[in-house]
Design a protein around this motif. Sequence first.
Motif, PDB file in Angstrom:
ATOM      1  N   LEU A  52     -46.081  95.951  22.723  1.00 54.14           N
ATOM      2  CA  LEU A  52     -45.691  97.161  23.293  1.00 54.14           C
ATOM      3  C   LEU A  52     -44.625  97.241  23.935  1.00 54.14           C
ATOM      4  O   LEU A  52     -43.729  97.680  24.551  1.00 54.14           O
ATOM      5  CB  LEU A  52     -46.769  97.679  24.113  1.00 54.14           C
ATOM      6  CG  LEU A  52     -48.135  98.223  23.602  1.00 54.14           C
ATOM      7  CD1 LEU A  52     -49.289  98.515  24.467  1.00 54.14           C
ATOM      8  CD2 LEU A  52     -47.699  99.504  22.336  1.00 54.14           C
ATOM      9  N   ALA A  53     -44.313  96.008  24.545  1.00 52.03           N
ATOM     10  CA  ALA A  53     -43.439  95.399  25.674  1.00 52.03           C
ATOM     11  C   ALA A  53     -42.279  95.542  24.593  1.00 52.03           C
ATOM     12  O   ALA A  53     -40.960  96.016  25.337  1.00 52.03           O
ATOM     13  CB  ALA A  53     -43.468  94.270  26.166  1.00 52.03           C
ATOM     14  N   ASN A  54     -42.010  94.987  23.799  1.00 47.61           N
ATOM     15  CA  ASN A  54     -40.768  95.123  22.301  1.00 47.61           C
ATOM     16  C   ASN A  54     -40.437  96.255  22.325  1.00 47.61           C
ATOM     17  O   ASN A  54     -39.027  96.927  22.565  1.00 47.61           O
ATOM     18  CB  ASN A  54     -40.674  94.573  21.596  1.00 47.61           C
ATOM     19  CG  ASN A  54     -40.439  92.922  22.405  1.00 47.61           C
ATOM     20  OD1 ASN A  54     -40.461  91.660  22.690  1.00 47.61           O
ATOM     21  ND2 ASN A  54     -40.794  91.791  20.764  1.00 47.61           N
ATOM     22  N   VAL A  59     -36.746 100.933  23.698  1.00 51.13           N
ATOM     23  CA  VAL A  59     -36.540 102.574  24.084  1.00 51.13           C
ATOM     24  C   VAL A  59     -35.539 102.600  24.988  1.00 51.13           C
ATOM     25  O   VAL A  59     -34.495 103.316  25.540  1.00 51.13           O
ATOM     26  CB  VAL A  59     -37.787 103.201  23.811  1.00 51.13           C
ATOM     27  CG1 VAL A  59     -37.288 104.426  24.688  1.00 51.13           C
ATOM     28  CG2 VAL A  59     -38.422 103.720  23.403  1.00 51.13           C
ATOM     29  N   ASN A  60     -35.501 101.126  26.441  1.00 52.78           N
ATOM     30  CA  ASN A  60     -34.965 101.664  27.860  1.00 52.78           C
ATOM     31  C   ASN A  60     -34.039 101.025  27.427  1.00 52.78           C
ATOM     32  O   ASN A  60     -32.737 101.794  27.352  1.00 52.78           O
ATOM     33  CB  ASN A  60     -35.619 100.706  28.534  1.00 52.78           C
ATOM     34  CG  ASN A  60     -34.873 100.427  29.365  1.00 52.78           C
ATOM     35  OD1 ASN A  60     -34.482 101.335  30.568  1.00 52.78           O
ATOM     36  ND2 ASN A  60     -34.831  99.377  29.975  1.00 52.78           N
ATOM     37  N   MET A  92     -41.410  93.437  13.538  1.00 48.18           N
ATOM     38  CA  MET A  92     -40.577  92.671  14.959  1.00 48.18           C
ATOM     39  C   MET A  92     -40.077  91.518  14.786  1.00 48.18           C
ATOM     40  O   MET A  92     -41.095  90.312  13.843  1.00 48.18           O
ATOM     41  CB  MET A  92     -40.516  93.030  16.111  1.00 48.18           C
ATOM     42  CG  MET A  92     -41.005  94.452  16.539  1.00 48.18           C
ATOM     43  SD  MET A  92     -41.777  94.189  18.321  1.00 48.18           S
ATOM     44  CE  MET A  92     -42.066  96.183  18.099  1.00 48.18           C
ATOM     45  N   GLN A  93     -38.907  91.036  15.593  1.00 44.82           N
ATOM     46  CA  GLN A  93     -38.387  88.972  15.617  1.00 44.82           C
ATOM     47  C   GLN A  93     -39.555  88.711  15.935  1.00 44.82           C
ATOM     48  O   GLN A  93     -39.999  89.330  17.165  1.00 44.82           O
ATOM     49  CB  GLN A  93     -37.395  89.418  16.307  1.00 44.82           C
ATOM     50  CG  GLN A  93     -36.062  87.741  15.574  1.00 44.82           C
ATOM     51  CD  GLN A  93     -35.604  87.971  15.963  1.00 44.82           C
ATOM     52  OE1 GLN A  93     -34.612  88.667  16.989  1.00 44.82           O
ATOM     53  NE2 GLN A  93     -34.110  86.703  15.684  1.00 44.82           N
ATOM     54  N   HIS A 101     -34.865  92.402  15.444  1.00 45.09           N
ATOM     55  CA  HIS A 101     -34.905  92.375  16.673  1.00 45.09           C
ATOM     56  C   HIS A 101     -34.796  93.755  16.730  1.00 45.09           C
ATOM     57  O   HIS A 101     -33.961  94.556  16.825  1.00 45.09           O
ATOM     58  CB  HIS A 101     -33.900  91.213  17.059  1.00 45.09           C
ATOM     59  CG  HIS A 101     -33.394  91.605  19.356  1.00 45.09           C
ATOM     60  ND1 HIS A 101     -33.728  92.066  19.724  1.00 45.09           N
ATOM     61  CD2 HIS A 101     -34.493  90.925  19.302  1.00 45.09           C
ATOM     62  CE1 HIS A 101     -33.637  92.680  21.091  1.00 45.09           C
ATOM     63  NE2 HIS A 101     -34.386  90.678  20.874  1.00 45.09           N
ATOM     64  N   HIS A 102     -35.514  94.250  18.562  1.00 47.87           N
ATOM     65  CA  HIS A 102     -35.904  95.598  19.183  1.00 47.87           C
ATOM     66  C   HIS A 102     -34.352  96.237  19.621  1.00 47.87           C
ATOM     67  O   HIS A 102     -33.904  97.292  19.333  1.00 47.87           O
ATOM     68  CB  HIS A 102     -36.487  96.143  19.400  1.00 47.87           C
ATOM     69  CG  HIS A 102     -36.454  94.478  20.920  1.00 47.87           C
ATOM     70  ND1 HIS A 102     -37.546  93.429  20.901  1.00 47.87           N
ATOM     71  CD2 HIS A 102     -35.608  95.099  21.925  1.00 47.87           C
ATOM     72  CE1 HIS A 102     -36.849  92.933  22.185  1.00 47.87           C
ATOM     73  NE2 HIS A 102     -36.275  93.090  23.001  1.00 47.87           N
TER      74      HIS A 102
END
Length: 147
Positions: A52-54, A59-60, A92-93, A101-102
């Motif tokens: 979720l953090a990634n 998105v940021n 994800m990585q 990577h995101h």
Amino acid sequence: MPSFRESSSNGVDRNTAAHTTIERDQSQWLFTPSELLRSPSIVEGLPVAQELANRQKGVNFITQVGILLKLPQLTLATASVYLHRFFMRHAMQQPNKPGLHHYSVAATALFLATKVEENCRKMKELVVACCRVAQKQPNLVVDEQNK
């Protein structure tokens, strides 16, 4: 009197068949809460909180690059959807494991969204904006020699 209902040679109503096809196609992108907890990254061992953090970071990143490029909100929303859909199919990585990577996926999603929403930007402008946001240096000079 002729019927306006179309039917195929096997007697199945074409409208019903088309509706079933549409439902099947849409269902591949609509996820239940339990399916969201079985994304490829989570299945491979990434904690839910980290995924979720990634995703939030991705998105940021899209938002920050979009602000630099003065892109419409619709384009940013489209890119965010592409990012989330991608990570429902690919991992994800992670440390010591392959994956994407995101930031790389976010940049690609944003590029695709600019084309789909017809807010095209030159590739160089997009790359420079992505480098500036990734490096957290809005005045960074980026040229062909920089890596």
